[in-house]
Design an enzyme around this catalytic site. Structure first.
Site, short mmCIF file in Angstrom:
data_model
loop_
_atom_site.label_atom_id
_atom_site.label_comp_id
_atom_site.label_asym_id
_atom_site.label_seq_id
_atom_site.Cartn_x
_atom_site.Cartn_y
_atom_site.Cartn_z
N CYS A 2 0.80 -1.22 0.00
CA CYS A 2 0.00 0.00 0.00
C CYS A 2 0.84 1.28 0.00
O CYS A 2 0.30 2.36 -0.22
CB CYS A 2 -0.95 0.00 1.19
SG CYS A 2 -2.02 -1.46 1.26
N HIS A 59 -2.92 6.87 2.51
CA HIS A 59 -3.45 5.62 1.96
C HIS A 59 -4.84 5.37 2.53
O HIS A 59 -5.08 5.54 3.74
CB HIS A 59 -2.51 4.47 2.32
CG HIS A 59 -3.12 3.13 2.15
ND1 HIS A 59 -3.75 2.73 0.99
CD2 HIS A 59 -3.22 2.06 3.01
CE1 HIS A 59 -4.21 1.50 1.13
NE2 HIS A 59 -3.91 1.07 2.34
N ASN A 78 -10.38 -0.23 0.06
CA ASN A 78 -8.92 -0.19 0.12
C ASN A 78 -8.38 -0.80 -1.17
O ASN A 78 -8.52 -1.99 -1.42
CB ASN A 78 -8.45 -0.99 1.34
CG ASN A 78 -6.93 -1.00 1.50
OD1 ASN A 78 -6.19 -0.81 0.55
ND2 ASN A 78 -6.48 -1.24 2.72
#
Length: 323
Positions: A121, A245, A279
């Protein structure tokens, strides 16, 4: 004997963005039909309302090509202008062949450098730092960076702790030379002693120790952002947009709160793309930026703080100017 060296470039900037969200929208109610969960439970824990899933036959390179072409168009460049392609991804089904070579060829970027970068990520921020250094060193003139993930291939669809979080998508940025710096120094690192917090279970399914990752992210990431601000030679009050993120809405809010406690403005725009995108790992930061640009929430010239973090546990941050 004296060897020739490529002339260096003093400054770099992001020239354009592009993104792609798969068409299939999956709501919390859709997930509750196949697992023991519900809309309130998901919203309360991670803040997600819906996410996008790619088609079964779509691949990571498929997603990346669309975003890459859109970033080139936004930057006003042709494929022949690109010297290097970096694909940030952790969801290629195997290590060989890499995504970048396939993506480069399909976009029409012929016989140029192309490689994948896996920092999970944090991959987009790692790639922006790498691309900026390539341009500054004279190794490349323009670099296409793409964050692309198909996480639905790596998640147990019946694992309610993880299947509710992860989704698919891609987004890209073009990095090139500038008269004045538009990309600050990258501040990066890894907490390898915590590597077991996020891993592939049975070498097949992505798994994370949610509470432990939450505690680490809400403690460690805001200081990384402050280090990136200091490295750029500015103050927290200079940040117009925070783009962490998109892991969890509570994590995003905690990072913003800590930065404001250190001097960031109350009117600082905070990316919350997690709510409707889930996500998307290395794609999450550029996806959020491209949507905020389209929605008019951020403008050309805004100062943005990007902070990525994820498996490894890897992290990276830098200050950039919005194109």
């Amino acid at each position: 004997m004296k060897l020739n060296q490529t002339p260096r470039v003093d400054a770099t900037r992001i020239l354009g963005f592009g993104s792609y969200r798969p068409e299939r929208v999956v709501t919390n109610d859709d997930l509750s039909a196949i697992m023991d969960t519900n809309d309130e439970w998901i919203r309360t824990r991670v803040g997600i309302v819906e996410r996008r899933f790619a088609d079964k036959d779509q691949t990571v390179p498929d997603l990346a090509v669309i975003a890459g072409n859109r970033a080139l168009a936004d930057a006003g460049l042709k494929p022949s202008d690109i010297d290097t392609v970096i694909v940030a991804t952790c969801t290629m089904p195997c290590g060989i062949p890499n995504a970048a070579a396939q993506v480069s060829s399909r976009i029409g970027i012929e016989n140029k450098g192309a490689f994948d970068l896996n920092a999970a990520c944090a991959g987009f921020c790692y790639s922006i730092g790498t691309a900026s250094d390539l341009v500054r060193a004279g190794t490349a003139r323009h670099v296409l960076v793409i964050g692309a993930e198909k996480l639905t291939d790596s998640v147990d669809p019946y694992d309610r702790a993880n299947a509710i979080i992860f989704a698919d998508g891609s987004a890209a940025a073009v990095i090139g030379p500038a008269e004045e710096p538009g990309i600050g120094p990258v501040v990066w690192g890894s907490a390898g002693e915590l590597v077991d917090l996020i891993y592939m279970r049975e070498d097949r399914y992505l798994f994370q120790e949610g509470q432990s990752v939450f505690r680490w992210a809400t403690t460690a990431i805001a200081p990384i952002g402050l280090q990136a601000i200091e490295a750029a030679g500015i103050t927290p009050a200079d940040i117009d947009v925070l783009v962490p993120h998109q892991a969890n809405l509570r994590i995003v809010e905690a990072i913003a709160k800590k930065l404001r406690a250190k001097g960031a403005r109350q009117d600082m725009v905070v990316a919350e793309d997690i709510v409707t995108s889930g996500n998307t790992s290395s794609a999450s930061i550029p996806l959020a930026i491209d949507r905020m640009r389209a929605d008019g929430k951020i403008r050309s010239g805004d100062t943005m703080l990007l902070v990525g973090f994820g498996a490894g546990l890897s992290y990276a941050g830098q200050v950039v100017i919005c194109p």
